[in-house]
Write a protein that holds these residues in place. Structure first.
Motif, PDB file in Angstrom:
ATOM      1  N   GLU A  73      -0.934 -22.163 -20.881  1.00 20.56           N
ATOM      2  CA  GLU A  73      -1.217 -21.537 -19.596  1.00 20.56           C
ATOM      3  C   GLU A  73       0.080 -21.339 -18.819  1.00 20.56           C
ATOM      4  O   GLU A  73       0.460 -22.131 -17.961  1.00 20.56           O
ATOM      5  CB  GLU A  73      -2.213 -22.380 -18.803  1.00 20.56           C
ATOM      6  CG  GLU A  73      -3.581 -22.460 -19.474  1.00 20.56           C
ATOM      7  CD  GLU A  73      -4.590 -23.221 -18.647  1.00 20.56           C
ATOM      8  OE1 GLU A  73      -4.218 -23.702 -17.547  1.00 20.56           O
ATOM      9  OE2 GLU A  73      -5.738 -23.346 -19.093  1.00 20.56           O
ATOM     10  N   LEU A  74       0.746 -20.269 -19.146  1.00 19.06           N
ATOM     11  CA  LEU A  74       1.998 -19.896 -18.486  1.00 19.06           C
ATOM     12  C   LEU A  74       1.952 -18.390 -18.257  1.00 19.06           C
ATOM     13  O   LEU A  74       1.835 -17.619 -19.206  1.00 19.06           O
ATOM     14  CB  LEU A  74       3.205 -20.277 -19.347  1.00 19.06           C
ATOM     15  CG  LEU A  74       4.577 -19.879 -18.818  1.00 19.06           C
ATOM     16  CD1 LEU A  74       4.913 -20.654 -17.549  1.00 19.06           C
ATOM     17  CD2 LEU A  74       5.654 -20.124 -19.887  1.00 19.06           C
ATOM     18  N   THR A  75       2.047 -17.968 -17.013  1.00 21.47           N
ATOM     19  CA  THR A  75       1.994 -16.548 -16.676  1.00 21.47           C
ATOM     20  C   THR A  75       3.400 -15.982 -16.587  1.00 21.47           C
ATOM     21  O   THR A  75       4.270 -16.566 -15.924  1.00 21.47           O
ATOM     22  CB  THR A  75       1.264 -16.332 -15.340  1.00 21.47           C
ATOM     23  OG1 THR A  75      -0.032 -16.914 -15.404  1.00 21.47           O
ATOM     24  CG2 THR A  75       1.138 -14.850 -15.030  1.00 21.47           C
ATOM     25  N   LEU A  76       3.627 -14.854 -17.260  1.00 16.27           N
ATOM     26  CA  LEU A  76       4.930 -14.207 -17.258  1.00 16.27           C
ATOM     27  C   LEU A  76       4.856 -12.883 -16.495  1.00 16.27           C
ATOM     28  O   LEU A  76       3.935 -12.095 -16.696  1.00 16.27           O
ATOM     29  CB  LEU A  76       5.414 -13.937 -18.686  1.00 16.27           C
ATOM     30  CG  LEU A  76       5.517 -15.144 -19.619  1.00 16.27           C
ATOM     31  CD1 LEU A  76       6.069 -14.693 -20.972  1.00 16.27           C
ATOM     32  CD2 LEU A  76       6.398 -16.234 -19.015  1.00 16.27           C
ATOM     33  N   TYR A  77       5.859 -12.660 -15.643  1.00 14.70           N
ATOM     34  CA  TYR A  77       5.947 -11.434 -14.869  1.00 14.70           C
ATOM     35  C   TYR A  77       7.229 -10.691 -15.230  1.00 14.70           C
ATOM     36  O   TYR A  77       8.206 -11.284 -15.687  1.00 14.70           O
ATOM     37  CB  TYR A  77       5.956 -11.749 -13.367  1.00 14.70           C
ATOM     38  CG  TYR A  77       4.696 -12.396 -12.863  1.00 14.70           C
ATOM     39  CD1 TYR A  77       3.623 -11.623 -12.439  1.00 14.70           C
ATOM     40  CD2 TYR A  77       4.582 -13.786 -12.785  1.00 14.70           C
ATOM     41  CE1 TYR A  77       2.449 -12.219 -11.952  1.00 14.70           C
ATOM     42  CE2 TYR A  77       3.426 -14.386 -12.301  1.00 14.70           C
ATOM     43  CZ  TYR A  77       2.374 -13.601 -11.885  1.00 14.70           C
ATOM     44  OH  TYR A  77       1.222 -14.182 -11.422  1.00 14.70           O
ATOM     45  N   THR A  78       7.221  -9.393 -14.975  1.00 16.15           N
ATOM     46  CA  THR A  78       8.428  -8.594 -15.190  1.00 16.15           C
ATOM     47  C   THR A  78       9.398  -8.795 -14.026  1.00 16.15           C
ATOM     48  O   THR A  78       9.017  -9.181 -12.918  1.00 16.15           O
ATOM     49  CB  THR A  78       8.090  -7.104 -15.290  1.00 16.15           C
ATOM     50  OG1 THR A  78       7.402  -6.707 -14.094  1.00 16.15           O
ATOM     51  CG2 THR A  78       7.221  -6.819 -16.503  1.00 16.15           C
ATOM     52  N   GLY A  79      10.663  -8.477 -14.311  1.00 14.18           N
ATOM     53  CA  GLY A  79      11.683  -8.570 -13.279  1.00 14.18           C
ATOM     54  C   GLY A  79      13.044  -8.278 -13.864  1.00 14.18           C
ATOM     55  O   GLY A  79      13.168  -7.839 -15.021  1.00 14.18           O
ATOM     56  N   SER A  80      14.067  -8.521 -13.085  1.00 14.83           N
ATOM     57  CA  SER A  80      15.445  -8.381 -13.562  1.00 14.83           C
ATOM     58  C   SER A  80      16.380  -9.065 -12.582  1.00 14.83           C
ATOM     59  O   SER A  80      16.017  -9.303 -11.420  1.00 14.83           O
ATOM     60  CB  SER A  80      15.840  -6.905 -13.715  1.00 14.83           C
ATOM     61  OG  SER A  80      15.856  -6.244 -12.462  1.00 14.83           O
TER      62      SER A  80
END
Length: 242
Positions: A73-80
């Motif tokens: 249960e680990l949520t990944l989001y986009t970014g830079s």
């Protein structure tokens, strides 16, 4: 449970993870450190080096699918993490720079020897486009030595401030520690993040940083810097999706 807004998790894109095995190792470190959400932030240098967006998207998808298969249960989001260049405002306007989790917030990085005027002008340029500049690891910039400079960045361009977890747990000289104490106690820091890389010495220290923040500044500050402020940032994304 913590939210990490600065993490070089996705492999094969920058100087973070170099293979999926490196990504897996970094995920397990994050879980051990009670991190439940990560904004993945590969380096971008607008106008100077191409960003491998298709590779980034494919590797992020692969990682999310692996997390689902493993039941993690680990949520990944986009970014830079954007090394600011004169091309940055233009590429932001054209949608070529991933913001933090698709929000108005932009994680900005600078060279250690850039001047304070350069940082301030960069923040104003980004803010002038309707974005919120988030200054990454401000402890690295030689020009930032006084709390009043941090205050000016915040007042003149609405900047938010991030420092690294490793900075929180390490010992510093008297004047440098006084600087950190001042900006944290005066609520001029929003985020503590790992800036984790798949390299020796760039490990995940979020849980240890939380403990140290609690000792130095109290539990409410520790929660705000490692969780609550980042959740507020992510809430903008959620609101946009409704």
């Amino acid at each position: 449970m913590f939210v990490d807004i600065h993490h070089h998790l996705i492999y094969g894109i920058d100087d973070g993870a170099q293979s999926f095995e490196g990504t897996e190792k970094m995920i397990r470190q994050a879980v051990e450190n009670q991190v439940h959400a990560i904004i993945t932030t590969p380096h971008i240098t607008p106008g100077q080096a191409p960003f491998l967006y298709e590779d980034y998207a494919a590797h992020l998808k692969e990682t999310r699918e692996w997390l689902a298969r493993e039941g993690i249960e680990l949520t990944l989001y986009t970014g830079s993490e954007v090394l600011y260049t004169p091309s940055t405002p233009y590429q932001l306007n054209e949608g070529k720079v991933p913001t933090l989790a698709g929000t108005r917030y932009v994680l900005l990085e600078f060279s250690p020897d850039d001047t304070f005027k350069y940082l301030l002008d960069a923040g104003k340029a980004v803010a002038g486009l309707g974005y919120v500049p988030v200054f990454a690891h401000v402890e690295r910039y030689e020009c930032l030595k006084k709390a009043d400079q941090i205050r000016q960045l915040r007042e003149d361009c609405g900047a938010l401030i991030q420092i690294n977890a490793s900075t929180v747990i390490h010992k510093h000289g008297f004047f440098r520690q006084r600087f950190f104490n001042k900006i944290i106690e005066d609520e001029m820091v929003e985020f503590v993040a790992t800036d984790c890389h798949d390299l020796p010495g760039r490990d995940n220290h979020m849980a240890e940083a939380f403990d140290q923040l609690t000792i130095l500044y109290g539990i409410e500050v520790a929660h705000a810097l490692t969780h609550e402020n980042a959740e507020a940032l992510l809430s903008e994304r959620r609101n946009q999706m409704i």
